[in-house]
Design a protein around this motif. Structure first.
Motif, PDB file in Angstrom:
ATOM      1  N   SER A 141       0.837  -1.189   0.000  1.00  0.00           N
ATOM      2  CA  SER A 141       0.000   0.000   0.000  1.00  0.00           C
ATOM      3  C   SER A 141       0.877   1.246   0.000  1.00  0.00           C
ATOM      4  O   SER A 141       2.050   1.204   0.377  1.00  0.00           O
ATOM      5  N   THR A 142       0.289   2.375  -0.430  1.00  0.00           N
ATOM      6  CA  THR A 142       0.999   3.655  -0.446  1.00  0.00           C
ATOM      7  C   THR A 142       0.336   4.585   0.560  1.00  0.00           C
ATOM      8  O   THR A 142      -0.886   4.700   0.596  1.00  0.00           O
ATOM      9  N   PHE A 143       1.160   5.273   1.371  1.00  0.00           N
ATOM     10  CA  PHE A 143       0.649   6.112   2.442  1.00  0.00           C
ATOM     11  C   PHE A 143       1.120   7.556   2.274  1.00  0.00           C
ATOM     12  O   PHE A 143       2.149   7.825   1.642  1.00  0.00           O
ATOM     13  N   PRO A 150      -3.632   5.672   4.246  1.00  0.00           N
ATOM     14  CA  PRO A 150      -3.377   5.079   2.932  1.00  0.00           C
ATOM     15  C   PRO A 150      -4.010   5.888   1.802  1.00  0.00           C
ATOM     16  O   PRO A 150      -5.170   6.285   1.883  1.00  0.00           O
ATOM     17  N   ILE A 151      -3.255   6.161   0.761  1.00  0.00           N
ATOM     18  CA  ILE A 151      -3.799   6.823  -0.420  1.00  0.00           C
ATOM     19  C   ILE A 151      -3.906   5.845  -1.596  1.00  0.00           C
ATOM     20  O   ILE A 151      -4.599   6.113  -2.568  1.00  0.00           O
ATOM     21  N   LYS A 152      -3.253   4.726  -1.487  1.00  0.00           N
ATOM     22  CA  LYS A 152      -3.379   3.652  -2.468  1.00  0.00           C
ATOM     23  C   LYS A 152      -3.447   2.352  -1.670  1.00  0.00           C
ATOM     24  O   LYS A 152      -2.428   1.867  -1.171  1.00  0.00           O
ATOM     25  N   LYS A 153      -4.671   1.832  -1.521  1.00  0.00           N
ATOM     26  CA  LYS A 153      -4.887   0.680  -0.652  1.00  0.00           C
ATOM     27  C   LYS A 153      -4.688  -0.632  -1.395  1.00  0.00           C
ATOM     28  O   LYS A 153      -5.195  -0.806  -2.487  1.00  0.00           O
ATOM     29  N   ARG A 154      -3.963  -1.511  -0.781  1.00  0.00           N
ATOM     30  CA  ARG A 154      -3.833  -2.876  -1.249  1.00  0.00           C
ATOM     31  C   ARG A 154      -4.157  -3.784  -0.077  1.00  0.00           C
ATOM     32  O   ARG A 154      -3.658  -3.585   1.029  1.00  0.00           O
ATOM     33  N   ASN A 167     -15.536  -5.172   5.885  1.00  0.00           N
ATOM     34  CA  ASN A 167     -15.267  -3.756   6.079  1.00  0.00           C
ATOM     35  C   ASN A 167     -13.992  -3.683   6.899  1.00  0.00           C
ATOM     36  O   ASN A 167     -13.559  -4.672   7.476  1.00  0.00           O
ATOM     37  N   SER A 168     -13.394  -2.526   6.980  1.00  0.00           N
ATOM     38  CA  SER A 168     -12.118  -2.399   7.670  1.00  0.00           C
ATOM     39  C   SER A 168     -12.020  -1.042   8.314  1.00  0.00           C
ATOM     40  O   SER A 168     -12.584  -0.055   7.833  1.00  0.00           O
ATOM     41  N   LYS A 169     -11.305  -0.950   9.414  1.00  0.00           N
ATOM     42  CA  LYS A 169     -11.094   0.342  10.049  1.00  0.00           C
ATOM     43  C   LYS A 169     -10.269   1.269   9.159  1.00  0.00           C
ATOM     44  O   LYS A 169     -10.244   2.473   9.374  1.00  0.00           O
ATOM     45  N   LYS A 170      -9.627   0.719   8.132  1.00  0.00           N
ATOM     46  CA  LYS A 170      -8.887   1.530   7.170  1.00  0.00           C
ATOM     47  C   LYS A 170      -9.697   1.771   5.897  1.00  0.00           C
ATOM     48  O   LYS A 170      -9.225   2.408   4.972  1.00  0.00           O
ATOM     49  N   LEU A 171     -10.935   1.271   5.861  1.00  0.00           N
ATOM     50  CA  LEU A 171     -11.717   1.306   4.627  1.00  0.00           C
ATOM     51  C   LEU A 171     -12.739   2.426   4.603  1.00  0.00           C
ATOM     52  O   LEU A 171     -13.087   2.949   3.552  1.00  0.00           O
ATOM     53  N   GLY A 172     -13.247   2.846   5.754  1.00  0.00           N
ATOM     54  CA  GLY A 172     -14.322   3.827   5.772  1.00  0.00           C
ATOM     55  C   GLY A 172     -15.668   3.128   5.795  1.00  0.00           C
ATOM     56  O   GLY A 172     -15.793   2.011   6.279  1.00  0.00           O
TER      57      GLY A 172
END
Length: 205
Positions: A141-143, A150-154, A167-172
């Protein structure tokens, strides 16, 4: 209330699922649709209302929403936009989602009602996953520099495991769904939503 399906067991999921990223999609609201935005009548209810609630928490009465006449086109939809950012689903969409949920992330449904611009009130449900694991693949991922944003999630397939919906706490607030779920939703003709692949830019109409 909708007729709910018994949650699939993990062995049943393993028989169906193809574990590739090409099979996973974001499920989100479609701003190009004719679905309006619904405002919660209780102004004390915000996006984080269900945060840190335990699995035994219940509402004493349904949360009430009204379509805002000044935003979008004003119709209600199966995937209902709302000012709280909740996953607010019609009975039709709930039945499909519930069929594919497992108990892995402690899903909880909360009752709601949505009143459209014609004054018609319908039953809706809010989906909240109490447990939100971190599915990010940090190595790929890119942060934002110097942060954990994260601005580019993998995502990591091993972390996703047997889930068809997550769902994820990093997903919204968006859900990720497997293609099995996406096809069922499309077949049912649900409104107010669209899909795009989790590792690919661009919407799917």
């Amino acid at each position: 209330m909708p007729q709910l399906h018994k949650h699939l067991t993990l062995p049943a999921i393993k028989m169906k699922i193809q574990r590739t990223f090409e099979k996973y999609y974001y499920l989100t609201g479609d701003e190009k649709s004719k679905v309006g935005s619904a405002d919660c009548e209780d102004t004390n209810i915000h996006w984080n209302y269900f945060e840190h609630k335990d699995k035994n928490f219940n509402l004493s009465e349904p949360l009430k929403f009204k379509i805002n006449p000044g935003r979008f086109s004003g119709q209600s939809g199966d995937y209902q936009f709302n000012n709280c950012g909740f996953l607010l689903f019609s009975d039709k969409l709930r039945v499909i989602i519930d069929k594919h949920l497992t108990d892995i992330d402690t899903p909880k449904w909360f009752p709601a009602k949505v009143t459209d611009l014609d004054g018609i009130t319908k039953d809706y449900s809010i989906l909240y996953l109490i447990d939100k694991p971190d599915f990010l693949d940090y190595q790929n991922s890119t942060f934002v520099q110097g942060t954990d944003h994260p601005i580019k999630k993998r995502f990591d397939l091993d972390k996703i495991g047997d889930r068809l919906i997550f769902n994820s706490k990093k997903l919204g607030v968006s859900l990720c769904v497997h293609d099995i779920v996406r096809k069922d939703i499309r077949k049912a003709g649900c409104t107010g939503l669209y899909f795009f692949k989790i590792h690919t830019a661009g919407r799917l109409s």
